[in-house]
Write an enzyme that holds these catalytic residues in place. Structure first.
Site, PDB file in Angstrom:
ATOM      1  N   SER A  71      48.950  46.017  23.810  1.00  0.00           N
ATOM      2  CA  SER A  71      48.291  44.940  23.865  1.00  0.00           C
ATOM      3  C   SER A  71      46.978  45.212  24.848  1.00  0.00           C
ATOM      4  O   SER A  71      46.022  44.324  24.997  1.00  0.00           O
ATOM      5  CB  SER A  71      48.973  43.723  24.298  1.00  0.00           C
ATOM      6  OG  SER A  71      49.563  43.835  25.227  1.00  0.00           O
ATOM      7  N   LEU A  73      45.052  47.907  24.983  1.00  0.00           N
ATOM      8  CA  LEU A  73      44.008  48.821  24.445  1.00  0.00           C
ATOM      9  C   LEU A  73      42.806  48.035  24.196  1.00  0.00           C
ATOM     10  O   LEU A  73      41.780  48.864  24.040  1.00  0.00           O
ATOM     11  CB  LEU A  73      44.679  49.615  23.399  1.00  0.00           C
ATOM     12  CG  LEU A  73      46.049  50.295  23.653  1.00  0.00           C
ATOM     13  CD1 LEU A  73      46.519  51.139  22.549  1.00  0.00           C
ATOM     14  CD2 LEU A  73      45.875  51.265  25.127  1.00  0.00           C
ATOM     15  N   CYS A 172      33.999  34.620  53.402  1.00  0.00           N
ATOM     16  CA  CYS A 172      35.158  35.380  52.701  1.00  0.00           C
ATOM     17  C   CYS A 172      35.376  34.565  51.627  1.00  0.00           C
ATOM     18  O   CYS A 172      35.105  33.648  51.286  1.00  0.00           O
ATOM     19  CB  CYS A 172      36.406  35.658  53.672  1.00  0.00           C
ATOM     20  SG  CYS A 172      37.415  34.395  54.011  1.00  0.00           S
ATOM     21  N   CYS A 189      45.745  36.066  30.944  1.00  0.00           N
ATOM     22  CA  CYS A 189      45.179  36.620  29.851  1.00  0.00           C
ATOM     23  C   CYS A 189      45.856  36.474  28.460  1.00  0.00           C
ATOM     24  O   CYS A 189      45.681  36.179  27.422  1.00  0.00           O
ATOM     25  CB  CYS A 189      44.744  37.911  30.086  1.00  0.00           C
ATOM     26  SG  CYS A 189      43.128  38.366  31.106  1.00  0.00           S
ATOM     27  N   CYS A 246      37.444  27.867  58.314  1.00  0.00           N
ATOM     28  CA  CYS A 246      38.201  28.864  57.446  1.00  0.00           C
ATOM     29  C   CYS A 246      39.470  29.555  58.313  1.00  0.00           C
ATOM     30  O   CYS A 246      39.108  29.790  59.308  1.00  0.00           O
ATOM     31  CB  CYS A 246      37.318  30.017  57.057  1.00  0.00           C
ATOM     32  SG  CYS A 246      37.967  31.551  56.146  1.00  0.00           S
TER      33      CYS A 246
END
Length: 272
Positions: A71, A73, A172, A189, A246
């Site tokens: 899967s 490829l 960042c 995915c 941050c």
């Protein structure tokens, strides 16, 4: 500055780059002396690895603990049918050796974690995040910031992709995304799917940013998020700023080492 003396075969191989004013023999020598760590040699890492090798980047580090599956490829173009079942780093290294024997490949068949990230990252000039999960993205962001190593980040989802760069001179990844989304909020995915050519587009942009970092040319995507929509073939560049609060690069940083973070759930600093 690296020695720009290049032999005839090198001049022939890279002729179309060397003729450019922004590269030249000195720039090609810089690429030859450069080292890039590619984390993930799947959909994004395939074009990144291919084009960095073709450009003549002298040393590539490839990090991936997975094996090639059928899967993969449809989008992971440096692997072939005969590679199914092989470690991705081995398949990728063989591809690079065939494409450009000038390039030294260092394979790391492992999962990146707090115990090995710093040692890996600080051995390279640029890191390309071609991973597919949030813990790795936050881990690489923190490791690169703490070691002052430029980081090129990319991500894909169905028809959409994004690219940005962090080099310590601007915000960042934590400034852009303060916390990871809840587990399962963003399908992977396998669940959501991805257009096969999309990682090729985004990965090529990541390779471009990495080469620009090595050469010191052009304007990088530091402080800008490039978003690409394959369905409409449009791009949008969104500026973003450093966050004073941050925990990594803000005014009072709480992250002094990778041990300060729990890279699960929100990938944030545990409350005292």
């Amino acid at each position: 500055m690296p020695n720009p003396d290049l032999d005839s075969e090198t001049l022939d191989r890279y002729a179309r780059q060397i003729v450019m004013d922004d590269v030249g023999p000195a720039g090609q020598a810089q690429l030859r002396e450069g080292a890039v760590l590619v984390v993930g040699v799947g959909g994004l890492g395939s074009p990144v690895t291919q084009y960095l090798a073709a450009a003549g980047v002298g040393r590539l580090g490839l990090v991936d603990g997975d094996v090639v599956e059928r899967s993969n490829l449809q989008r992971q173009v440096i692997h072939g049918t005969d590679d199914i079942g092989r470690p991705k780093v081995d398949s990728a290294a063989e591809f690079v050796a065939d494409l450009n024997p000038d390039v030294t490949v260092e394979t790391h068949e492992s999962t990146l974690g707090p115990d090995n990230a710093t040692a890996l990252v600080e051995d390279y000039d640029v890191v390309v995040d071609a991973s597919d999960n949030f813990p790795t993205r936050y881990l690489l962001n923190d490791a690169c910031a703490l070691t002052e190593t430029p980081l090129v980040n990319g991500a894909v989802y169905r028809f959409e992709g994004q690219v940005t760069t962090f080099d310590g001179s601007g915000p960042c990844y934590r400034c852009l995304f303060p916390e990871a989304p809840p587990d399962g909020a963003v399908p992977d995915c396998a669940t959501a799917g991805v257009l096969g050519v999309l990682p090729g587009t985004i990965g090529t942009l990541q390779a471009t940013e990495a080469i620009k970092q090595l050469l010191g040319v052009g304007v990088s995507l530091v402080g800008r998020l490039l978003q690409y929509d394959a369905r409409s073939l449009t791009t949008e560049t969104i500026p973003f700023d450093a966050r004073p609060d941050c925990p990594l690069c803000g005014e009072n940083p709480a992250i002094q080492s990778l041990e300060d973070v729990t890279y699960e759930d929100s990938c944030s600093v545990p409350a005292e």
